[in-house]
Write an enzyme that holds these catalytic residues in place. Structure first.
Site: not given
Ligand code: PEP
Length: 256
Positions: A13-15, A100, A102, A172, A178, A218
């Site tokens: 997931n490049w956000k 997600h 976010e 998640e 993050g 992470s």
């Molecule tokens: C994500 O955005 O779905 C995610 C898991 O981010 P990160 O790997 O940076 O924690």
């Protein structure tokens, strides 16, 4: 849409990172690092503006798929700034990220909206990758399982069982996204087992076993292998570490 998502599913997931030019550069470095016969399925979720460039940079390379990070639930209309699932499909997307944390936390997405989005994604013939997870406070209060089951229930209650079988799920934990904190393989195993059990009770154990449950939070080259070997972890959803071609290639080949 019927695509063969062979496990492990390795999703990036490049956000809101990587412009179209940066996406092209990413793939010029990433693709040579990917073995010809990959053990698993790689999926990228680039920002919408970089989607076409990313897709075309990969060409017809087998085992690499693309999704979009968010859609509106309507097919079209006066919704400035939004993208619909049928537009995503026409652009070449096969999957859509939905729910997600976010989007839930920063954009106030509700469970009802998430269900509407899942229904629109399925109606467009795309695969929803539904994200669920608890906050640190909810975990410390001993409510992690209850919160995750509530998020699942909010979506699954609105789906027929043939529809439910088409979803992918990502667990998640919000406290691990993050932050550099990863759930231990034991935490992941426990929650993934609970999710599988919950699915089995709703749609039967056979169909539940076919739904891939990814872990996200992470994930890095250093911990991907151990997480991917954890029971009921069928893949990983990677944010920050998917932006680096060499690092993400290491994650993608952790079990190869
Ligand atoms: C994500 O955005 O779905 C995610 C898991 O981010 P990160 O790997 O940076 O924690």
């Amino acid at each position: 849409m019927t695509i063969n998502l062979q496990r492990p599913v390795l999703a990036g997931n490049w956000k809101m990172y990587h412009t179209p030019a940066e996406s092209r550069k990413f793939f010029s470095e990433f693709l040579p690092l990917l073995p010809e016969r990959l053990n698993g399925t790689v999926i990228f979720f680039p920002p919408a503006i970089s989607f076409s460039e990313a897709l075309h940079s990969v060409g017809d390379r087998g085992g690499v798929h693309f999704g979009i990070q968010n859609v509106h639930w309507e097919q079209q209309g006066a919704y400035t700034g939004e993208t619909s699932a049928i537009m995503a499909r026409d652009a070449g997307a096969e999957l859509v990220l939905v729910g997600h944390s976010e989007r839930r936390q920063l954009f106030g997405e509700t469970d009802e909206e998430i269900l509407q989005k899942v229904q629109a994604i399925l109606a467009a013939g795309l695969i929803p990758l539904l994200c669920v997870g608890e906050t640190l406070q909810e975990r410390e209060d001993g409510r992690a399982v209850q919160v995750v089951q509530g998020q699942l229930s909010a979506v699954f209650h609105g789906l027929a069982s043939e529809e439910a079988q088409q979803l992918l799920i990502a667990y998640e934990p919000v406290w691990a996204i993050g932050t550099g904190k990863t759930a231990s393989p034991r935490d992941a195993e426990e929650m993934h087992g609970r999710i599988r059990q919950w699915l089995s009770e709703r749609i039967g154990s056979g169909p539940a076993a076919d739904i891939s449950i990814l872990y996200g939070g992470s994930v890095k080259p250093e911990n991907a292998g151990e997480l991917l070997r954890t029971s009921n972890v069928d893949g990983v959803l990677v944010g920050g570490a998917s932006l680096d071609p060499a690092g993400f290639a290491r994650i993608c080949t952790a079990l190869s």
